[in-house]
Design a protein around this motif. Structure first.
Motif, short mmCIF file in Angstrom:
data_model
loop_
_atom_site.label_atom_id
_atom_site.label_comp_id
_atom_site.label_asym_id
_atom_site.label_seq_id
_atom_site.Cartn_x
_atom_site.Cartn_y
_atom_site.Cartn_z
N ASP A 35 0.68 -1.13 -0.02
CA ASP A 35 0.03 -0.03 -0.03
C ASP A 35 0.79 1.29 -0.12
O ASP A 35 0.44 2.36 -0.65
N SER A 36 2.19 1.26 0.57
CA SER A 36 3.05 2.30 0.75
C SER A 36 4.06 2.31 -0.29
O SER A 36 4.32 1.26 -1.00
N ALA A 37 4.34 3.60 -0.93
CA ALA A 37 5.14 3.65 -1.94
C ALA A 37 6.50 3.16 -1.44
O ALA A 37 7.32 2.55 -2.47
N TYR A 38 7.15 3.42 -0.31
CA TYR A 38 8.04 2.53 0.34
C TYR A 38 8.53 1.15 0.03
O TYR A 38 9.27 0.65 -0.20
N ASP A 39 6.96 0.52 0.11
CA ASP A 39 7.09 -1.07 0.17
C ASP A 39 7.56 -1.58 -1.35
O ASP A 39 7.89 -2.62 -1.60
N HIS A 40 7.73 -0.62 -2.29
CA HIS A 40 7.85 -1.04 -3.61
C HIS A 40 9.15 -0.70 -4.16
O HIS A 40 9.54 -1.20 -5.14
N TYR A 41 10.16 -0.15 -3.31
CA TYR A 41 11.48 0.28 -3.58
C TYR A 41 12.12 -1.16 -3.89
O TYR A 41 12.78 -1.09 -5.35
N TYR A 42 12.35 -2.29 -3.32
CA TYR A 42 13.08 -3.38 -3.71
C TYR A 42 12.19 -4.61 -4.20
O TYR A 42 11.86 -5.57 -3.30
N THR A 43 11.42 -4.16 -5.22
CA THR A 43 10.43 -5.02 -5.60
C THR A 43 10.84 -5.44 -7.00
O THR A 43 11.57 -4.91 -7.65
N ASP A 44 9.96 -6.33 -7.82
CA ASP A 44 10.15 -6.42 -9.01
C ASP A 44 8.89 -5.93 -9.77
O ASP A 44 7.76 -6.46 -9.82
N PRO A 45 9.27 -4.83 -10.62
CA PRO A 45 8.11 -4.30 -11.40
C PRO A 45 7.50 -5.13 -12.46
O PRO A 45 6.42 -4.79 -12.93
N ALA A 46 8.11 -6.38 -12.99
CA ALA A 46 7.39 -7.23 -13.92
C ALA A 46 6.30 -7.95 -13.04
O ALA A 46 5.55 -8.43 -13.98
N VAL A 47 6.23 -8.06 -11.78
CA VAL A 47 5.07 -8.72 -11.09
C VAL A 47 4.03 -8.04 -11.25
O VAL A 47 4.10 -6.76 -10.11
N LYS A 48 2.78 -8.45 -11.27
CA LYS A 48 1.65 -7.77 -11.40
C LYS A 48 0.41 -8.62 -10.55
O LYS A 48 0.49 -9.97 -10.72
N PRO A 49 -0.55 -7.76 -10.10
CA PRO A 49 -1.09 -6.49 -10.15
C PRO A 49 -0.27 -5.85 -8.85
O PRO A 49 -0.16 -4.59 -8.90
N ASN A 50 0.40 -6.46 -8.19
CA ASN A 50 1.15 -5.72 -7.08
C ASN A 50 2.52 -6.44 -6.80
O ASN A 50 3.10 -7.58 -6.78
N SER A 51 3.58 -5.43 -7.09
CA SER A 51 5.20 -5.81 -7.35
C SER A 51 5.67 -6.44 -6.12
O SER A 51 6.75 -6.85 -5.92
N CYS A 52 5.00 -6.22 -4.84
CA CYS A 52 5.41 -6.75 -3.69
C CYS A 52 4.99 -8.47 -3.47
O CYS A 52 5.53 -8.70 -2.35
#
Length: 590
Positions: free
Chosen positions: A489-506
């Motif tokens: 839910d937070s933008a911070y959560d997505h810093y170390y994630t995989d943008p290829a993973v949908k619908p939530n990169s986390c």
């Protein structure tokens, strides 16, 4: 100079508050006052003595020297740089010239609003303001007076970007490349990095986000190639390239060399020297002998926290605790804090640390950043249930571990991943798909099984509960919404994630065997509590009086961040800033 006597002797402190023990600010009394003899005529004397050669100490020493004072740095360890040299060296300083040049739309009002929201009322507003007001000037100062240069860590979000004044694109900076050859023989005395940069590469902290994804993301592949190209360019130019904490500590040390500031290594402070109610120097052990060093105008303690002092951790912190889970410098045993306490310093935040989930690997603990955030991982307690947003700021995760441990034991906890995760992402320094070292399994830090039930048995958690937890989490991954802990839910959560993973990169399901579980314990970057200081970095008594001649910065002082963590570099940024503040205050009042 103070009056002299034939030879110095080690002071003895009188314990407890005692009437007539010594005056502080005219009417206050030290909690403990040194019974000292005066220094001998040949006592080394400087305007300022700085204890500790980390980011706080070296910034303070450089500032004092450039303000025209004579300065000595004494360091307990055989190497300089402290925990800063071991670190990734993120630095959180709002409104500095580096982020302004990068077009970051920060303002003093935004920063003040955000810091107040993060820290709350536990830290006086004047001290928060002193950090925000002096931080940008400190960055400009070290750039003008040392070879230290910085890069904006674009995209590394503030840790609570949804709070008023928070910035999803971040405010953090890190050191640019520094040529270690500029240190000459002093390069050999630089404290080594916690995790060395791989040979043949030049890696910045901001690169790790992409290096984790090098196998599955085009930008990750490009960044990996760029790290090699940087090394080739540096080698061709005849440089010894340093980045992160190595660049920070190395460049500050180079600044001290140019400014003519001596750094005494292997010279631990034993006591503070007090005369007439004022701190006037330090007693150190130098070449095996006690040596008094007089300070005409002030002593600045930048000696770090007490993370490697088991007795202090047992006294002040919550069980289970120990010295084996920290990644702080081994020399950080609270010497400066204890010396300050003996001359009457108030202490605060001693129960807290710069926490983070860690894996207790057999050689040393591994401070988990990206691994717990990447999709396809969960953290469960000893009952097999999730209990926290795994991608939350690392300090928050451990705070939750301690808060919930009594009711539902989660120390140690377990991080669970599957083979799909393992095939895609770097783990520590182990490339995707490669096996983990046998020593990890032999130590119990990791277990493996082809089934969730088999994994649960090796973890010692109920198999049915763990299977239910994984099934529920897989449903969240499919929908892209974590209904239990709001991961993503937070933008911070997505810093170390995989943008290829949908619908939530986390979020990604755990479905492909074998499965792995890693033991998770409450690690830390260092302790957070220490001497209480005012907006000028002067050490205070429990009654709020100033202890004349004594200043503190970094983890020897109670953190300006209180019990929270504003963004990447909330340790080093304030440490450097209050080292700068302390030296400037001494210069202005000598």
């Amino acid at each position: 100079m103070p009056p002299t006597s034939p030879r110095p002797t080690r002071r003895r402190f009188l314990q407890g508050l005692a009437a007539g023990a010594g005056a502080v600010a005219g009417s206050q009394v030290f909690g403990a006052v040194a019974a000292t003899t005066a220094a001998a005529a040949d006592t080394p004397t400087y305007d300022v003595v700085v204890v500790g050669s980390g980011a706080a100490g070296m910034t303070a020493a450089l500032t004092a020297a450039k303000r025209g004072m004579t300065v000595l740095v004494v360091e307990k360890a055989a190497k300089y740089g402290g925990s800063a040299a071991r670190s990734g060296a993120g630095i959180w300083i709002p409104n500095n010239q580096v982020i302004r040049a990068a077009g970051v739309p920060d303002t003093p009002a935004k920063a003040a609003t955000y810091l107040a929201a993060v820290v709350g009322a536990e830290v006086p507003a004047a001290r928060q303001a002193a950090f925000l007001d002096n931080g940008p000037a400190m960055i400009s100062f070290v750039m003008a007076n040392s070879p230290l240069r910085f890069r904006f860590m674009a995209g590394y979000s503030d840790y609570y970007p949804e709070l008023p004044g928070g910035m999803p694109n971040g405010r953090s900076i890190e050191p640019d490349l520094f040529d270690g050859k500029r240190l000459g023989a002093d390069l050999a005395d630089l404290n080594p990095a916690y995790i060395p940069v791989p040979t043949g590469t030049v890696v910045f902290s901001a690169d790790y986000k992409w290096l984790n994804l090098a196998l599955v993301n085009p930008k990750g592949t490009a960044v990996a190639a760029e790290t090699v190209a940087r090394w080739v360019a540096a080698a061709a130019a005849g440089k010894t390239p340093l980045t992160m904490g190595q660049a920070l500590a190395g460049a500050l040390r180079a600044g001290l060399k140019t400014a003519g500031v001596p750094v005494w290594l292997s010279s631990p402070m034993v006591d503070l020297r007090v005369e007439g109610g004022r701190v006037t120097g330090v007693l150190v052990t130098r070449n095996g002998a006690p040596t008094v060093i007089a300070a005409r105008h002030g002593v600045i303690i930048g000696s770090g926290g007490f993370e490697h002092n088991g007795a202090m951790r047992d006294q002040y912190q919550q069980e289970p605790i120990g010295t084996e889970w920290t990644v702080g410098a081994a020399s950080n045993t609270g010497d400066g804090i204890r010396a300050g306490q003996q001359v009457g310093a108030a202490l605060a935040l001693m129960d807290d640390s710069w926490w983070g989930p860690a894996i207790p690997l057999p050689d040393e603990p591994y401070f988990c950043l990206a691994e717990r955030t990447l999709p396809g991982s969960i953290i469960v307690n000893q009952a097999g249930n999730r209990f926290v947003n795994e991608a939350a700021p690392y300090s928050d995760v451990v705070h939750v571990m301690y808060e919930k441990h009594a009711a539902a034991p989660d120390i140690p906890a377990w991080m669970v991943i599957d083979q799909n995760y393992r095939n895609r992402y770097l783990f520590k320094d182990i490339a995707p798909a490669l096996p983990f070292p046998d020593a990890w399994y032999d130590s119990g830090a990791v277990v493996r099984s082809t089934t969730i039930a088999g994994l649960a048995a090796k973890m010692g958690v109920p198999a049915a509960t763990l299977q239910s937890t994984v099934t529920r989490f897989n449903g969240f991954a499919a929908s892209g919404k974590d209904l239990d802990f709001q991961r993503g839910d937070s933008a911070y959560d997505h810093y170390y994630t995989d943008p290829a993973v949908k619908p939530n990169s986390c979020l990604a399901p755990l479905r492909l065997p074998p499965y792995y579980a890693f033991k998770i314990v409450p690690g830390d970057l260092g302790t957070k509590g220490g001497m209480v200081t005012d907006a000028d970095a002067r050490v205070l008594t429990p009654g709020g009086a100033v202890i004349p001649g004594l200043y503190a910065a970094g983890n020897a002082s109670a953190a300006v961040m209180g019990r929270s963590y504003a963004g990447a570099g909330s340790t080093i940024g304030p440490a450097m800033t209050f080292g700068y503040v302390a030296a400037n205050h001494i210069a202005a009042h000598r």
